[in-house]
Structure formats: structure tokens, C-alpha cells
Design an enzyme around this catalytic site. Structure first.
Site, PDB file in Angstrom:
ATOM      1  N   ASN A   1       2.250  -1.424   7.341  1.00 21.39           N
ATOM      2  CA  ASN A   1       2.990  -2.421   6.678  1.00 21.39           C
ATOM      3  C   ASN A   1       3.794  -3.254   7.751  1.00 21.39           C
ATOM      4  O   ASN A   1       4.808  -2.951   8.154  1.00 21.39           O
ATOM      5  CB  ASN A   1       3.759  -2.024   5.439  1.00 21.39           C
ATOM      6  CG  ASN A   1       4.462  -2.920   4.669  1.00 21.39           C
ATOM      7  OD1 ASN A   1       4.119  -4.294   5.012  1.00 21.39           O
ATOM      8  ND2 ASN A   1       5.113  -2.702   3.648  1.00 21.39           N
ATOM      9  N   PHE A   2       3.279  -4.415   7.986  1.00 26.13           N
ATOM     10  CA  PHE A   2       4.043  -5.323   8.838  1.00 26.13           C
ATOM     11  C   PHE A   2       5.326  -6.046   8.247  1.00 26.13           C
ATOM     12  O   PHE A   2       6.199  -6.567   9.225  1.00 26.13           O
ATOM     13  CB  PHE A   2       3.183  -6.721   9.446  1.00 26.13           C
ATOM     14  CG  PHE A   2       2.020  -6.160  10.304  1.00 26.13           C
ATOM     15  CD1 PHE A   2       1.662  -4.629  10.752  1.00 26.13           C
ATOM     16  CD2 PHE A   2       1.247  -7.051  10.924  1.00 26.13           C
ATOM     17  CE1 PHE A   2       0.403  -4.400  11.167  1.00 26.13           C
ATOM     18  CE2 PHE A   2       0.165  -6.767  11.799  1.00 26.13           C
ATOM     19  CZ  PHE A   2       0.112  -5.554  11.960  1.00 26.13           C
ATOM     20  N   LYS A   3       5.640  -5.664   7.156  1.00 28.18           N
ATOM     21  CA  LYS A   3       6.708  -6.395   6.381  1.00 28.18           C
ATOM     22  C   LYS A   3       6.893  -7.932   6.994  1.00 28.18           C
ATOM     23  O   LYS A   3       5.943  -8.566   7.260  1.00 28.18           O
ATOM     24  CB  LYS A   3       7.843  -5.582   6.643  1.00 28.18           C
ATOM     25  CG  LYS A   3       7.701  -4.073   6.063  1.00 28.18           C
ATOM     26  CD  LYS A   3       8.880  -3.336   5.879  1.00 28.18           C
ATOM     27  CE  LYS A   3       8.571  -1.856   5.199  1.00 28.18           C
ATOM     28  NZ  LYS A   3       9.712  -1.217   4.921  1.00 28.18           N
TER      29      LYS A   3
ATOM     30  N   HIS B   1       6.127  -2.849  -4.044  1.00 27.24           N
ATOM     31  CA  HIS B   1       6.793  -2.345  -3.000  1.00 27.24           C
ATOM     32  C   HIS B   1       8.138  -2.136  -3.150  1.00 27.24           C
ATOM     33  O   HIS B   1       8.543  -3.111  -4.070  1.00 27.24           O
ATOM     34  CB  HIS B   1       6.477  -3.015  -1.823  1.00 27.24           C
ATOM     35  CG  HIS B   1       6.873  -2.326  -0.249  1.00 27.24           C
ATOM     36  ND1 HIS B   1       8.222  -2.277  -0.026  1.00 27.24           N
ATOM     37  CD2 HIS B   1       6.338  -1.581   0.380  1.00 27.24           C
ATOM     38  CE1 HIS B   1       8.285  -1.461   1.122  1.00 27.24           C
ATOM     39  NE2 HIS B   1       7.266  -1.053   1.294  1.00 27.24           N
TER      40      HIS B   1
ATOM     41  N   GLU C   1       7.236   6.127  -2.305  1.00 28.97           N
ATOM     42  CA  GLU C   1       8.224   5.831  -1.208  1.00 28.97           C
ATOM     43  C   GLU C   1       9.510   5.919  -1.646  1.00 28.97           C
ATOM     44  O   GLU C   1       9.988   5.187  -2.701  1.00 28.97           O
ATOM     45  CB  GLU C   1       7.711   4.355  -0.761  1.00 28.97           C
ATOM     46  CG  GLU C   1       6.530   3.978   0.017  1.00 28.97           C
ATOM     47  CD  GLU C   1       6.591   3.089   1.019  1.00 28.97           C
ATOM     48  OE1 GLU C   1       5.975   2.920   2.047  1.00 28.97           O
ATOM     49  OE2 GLU C   1       7.603   2.021   0.688  1.00 28.97           O
TER      50      GLU C   1
ATOM     51  N   ILE D   1      13.580   4.388   3.686  1.00 30.02           N
ATOM     52  CA  ILE D   1      12.782   3.522   4.223  1.00 30.02           C
ATOM     53  C   ILE D   1      13.464   2.846   5.423  1.00 30.02           C
ATOM     54  O   ILE D   1      14.715   2.801   5.300  1.00 30.02           O
ATOM     55  CB  ILE D   1      12.371   2.219   3.450  1.00 30.02           C
ATOM     56  CG1 ILE D   1      11.378   2.672   2.268  1.00 30.02           C
ATOM     57  CG2 ILE D   1      11.934   1.126   4.020  1.00 30.02           C
ATOM     58  CD1 ILE D   1      10.957   1.647   1.116  1.00 30.02           C
TER      59      ILE D   1
ATOM     60  N   GLY E   1      10.038   6.426   6.358  1.00 31.50           N
ATOM     61  CA  GLY E   1      10.874   7.147   7.418  1.00 31.50           C
ATOM     62  C   GLY E   1       9.497   7.786   8.114  1.00 31.50           C
ATOM     63  O   GLY E   1       9.913   8.696   9.077  1.00 31.50           O
TER      64      GLY E   1
ATOM     65  N   ALA F   1       5.749   1.680   8.613  1.00 24.45           N
ATOM     66  CA  ALA F   1       6.056   0.448   8.999  1.00 24.45           C
ATOM     67  C   ALA F   1       6.867   0.435  10.364  1.00 24.45           C
ATOM     68  O   ALA F   1       6.381   0.408  11.770  1.00 24.45           O
ATOM     69  CB  ALA F   1       6.970  -0.525   8.349  1.00 24.45           C
TER      70      ALA F   1
HETATM   71  O1  G3P Z   1       5.543   0.463   3.109  1.00 21.82           O
HETATM   72  C1  G3P Z   1       6.100   1.413   4.123  1.00 21.82           C
HETATM   73  C2  G3P Z   1       7.603   1.366   4.520  1.00 21.82           C
HETATM   74  O2  G3P Z   1       8.188   0.752   3.306  1.00 21.82           O
HETATM   75  C3  G3P Z   1       7.898   2.305   5.261  1.00 21.82           C
HETATM   76  O3  G3P Z   1       8.613   1.770   5.876  1.00 21.82           O
HETATM   77  O4  G3P Z   1       9.809   1.729   8.078  1.00 21.82           O
HETATM   78  O5  G3P Z   1      10.199   3.668   6.888  1.00 21.82           O
HETATM   79  O6  G3P Z   1       8.033   3.278   7.841  1.00 21.82           O
HETATM   80  P1  G3P Z   1       9.240   2.549   7.231  1.00 21.82           P
END
Ligand code: G3P
Length: 230
Positions: A8-10, A97, A145, A150, A184, A205
Site C-alpha cells: 500500500n503506497f498510501k 482501510h 489490520e 500501523i 507493522g 506499507a
Molecule cells: O495497508 C497496509 C498498512 O495499513 C500497514 O501499514 O506501515 O504498518 O505496513 P504499515
């Protein structure tokens, strides 16, 4: 079922515009080396779908929207329309999300399905995973999630394995929808653990988008899927 990794590039600068293309190509390079073992998708901003889809082989790395609205074609100025996302080159979309919660999830899934877009619907806890599993139509994947993990690089698969196993168990009681997990995820070991807990893959991400070497970082995560792809 082929394991699935969604990057996810956000709205990270590193995953926006020209950088989105560069990052997607790095993801493509990592995915190419593991083509038959794992399915990889990059979830990009609506404004980047067309340029990213035009720059990569979408048979190697799929392009997903990060969100769609429920509106149809016509009088819906400014909305992100499923048909337009599909036309731009996306093959799927994230929905609900933690950073973009919605209420009319079933309507969006239906809209996505009508446009032939796959759906990954996110759940923040076991209760929400159950609610999503009960929806008609069903999503193609449910992604669990935990919002508080996150961006922390503290993996849900290690910090809270129970939420994953409970979500999978509760979803299965309702419908056999594959479950992904995210939040995470930092390394291959986190992915291995997620798969061991019964998920079919992960959403990530930070560990890829903000990595010094995103191709290497994604390759490391893919390694965690295991040699046999299970
Ligand atoms: O959609 C994936 C995301 O919300 C996870 O983010 O930065 O914890 O890998 P991250």
C-alpha cells in the site's frame, strides 16, 4: 490459493506520482523473481493508477486502487468511480482501510464487482471481520489490520497473533473468505508467522515504501512466504 502481498503506497511522497512509478517498478522486479509463488499488488492513489498500470506488467504486479466510492457513472463530480479505476488499469481495490473508513461497504463491493474489480476489505478487529464476512456480496479478501500497529514496524502477527487466528476462525464460521493481515509487518519472519497463523498473505506499507531499497525489502517479505508458496 496463491499467497498475496499488497504493498500500500498510501499518500507517502515516496509512493506518489513519478515516485509511484519507480516504486511500482521495484515491486515488479521483486515480484518477477517470485512470479509463480506469490501474487503481488501495489495499491496506489487514484491519480497514479493510470501511469503505474502503464509502466508495469500488470500480469506480474497488479495495480489496486486504495479506495473507491459507491457512485456510478454520470452525475457524481469528484468521486472515484469503479469503472474509471478499472479503465485506468486497476484490477482491484482496497476498501474500508483504517485510514479511510466507510459505512456502505456492501454497496462498494457490489460496485467493484460490477466493474470486475477484486476487493480487499479491511477490518480493524475480530468483530468487524465478522461483520464483513456476513456481507452480500462477499469481498474477495478480508484484511485484518490493527490500527494501533500501523506504521510501527511492530508486526500484528507477532504482537497480537490471537486477533488473526480469531478473525480467521470467526470468518470461516460464516464464509470461506481468505484472510490477509497487515500493520507493522517489518520482515520475512513476520510474513512467515502470518502465513503460519492461517492468513493467505499480508498488506504492508512502511517496510517497503520507506525502505532504502524497496525491491530488496519486498523480496525479503516474499521470502517469508516460504519456498513451497504455502
Ligand atoms: O495497508 C497496509 C498498512 O495499513 C500497514 O501499514 O506501515 O504498518 O505496513 P504499515
Amino acid at each position: 490459493m496463491v499467497p498475496f502481498i499488497v504493498v500500500n503506497f498510501k499518500t507517502y511522497k515516496e509512493g506518489t506520482g513519478g515516485n509511484a512509478v519507480k516504486l511500482a517498478k521495484m515491486c515488479e522486479a521483486a515480484a518477477l523473481k517470485a512470479k509463480n509463488k506469490v501474487k503481488v499488488a501495489v495499491a496506489v492513489q487514484a491519480t497514479d493508477i493510470f501511469r503505474v498500470a502503464a509502466a508495469v506488467d500488470t500480469a506480474v504486479v497488479e495495480v489496486f486502487a486504495q479506495h473507491i466510492d459507491a457512485n456510478g457513472q454520470g452525475k457524481s463530480t469528484g468521486f472515484v468511480i469503479a469503472e474509471a479505476v478499472k479503465e485506468a488499469g486497476a484490477s482491484g481495490t482496497l476498501l474500508n482501510h483504517a485510514e479511510h473508513k466507510i459505512t456502505d461497504i456492501a454497496k462498494r463491493i457490489a460496485t467493484a464487482k460490477a466493474a470486475k474489480l477484486a476487493t480487499v476489505v479491511c477490518a480493524a478487529d475480530v468483530a468487524e471481520a465478522k461483520t464483513i464476512a456476513s456481507l452480500t456480496p462477499s469481498p474477495d479478501y478480508i484484511a485484518i489490520e490493527l490500527p494501533e500497529l500501523i506504521g510501527t514496524l511492530v508486526s500484528v502477527s507477532k504482537a497480537n497473533p490471537e486477533v488473526i487466528t480469531s478473525s480467521i476462525a470467526e470468518v470461516r464460521k460464516i464464509k470461506n473468505i481468505p484472510v490477509l493481515c497487515g500493520a507493522g509487518i517489518a520482515n520475512g519472519e513476520d510474513v512467515r508467522k502470518a502465513v503460519e497463523l492461517g492468513t493467505v498473505g499480508i498488506l504492508v506499507a512502511t517496510a517497503v515504501v520507506l525502505a532504502k531499497n524497496p525491491e530488496k525489502a519486498l523480496a525479503e517479505l516474499i521470502k517469508g512466504i516460504g519456498e513451497d508458496g504455502k
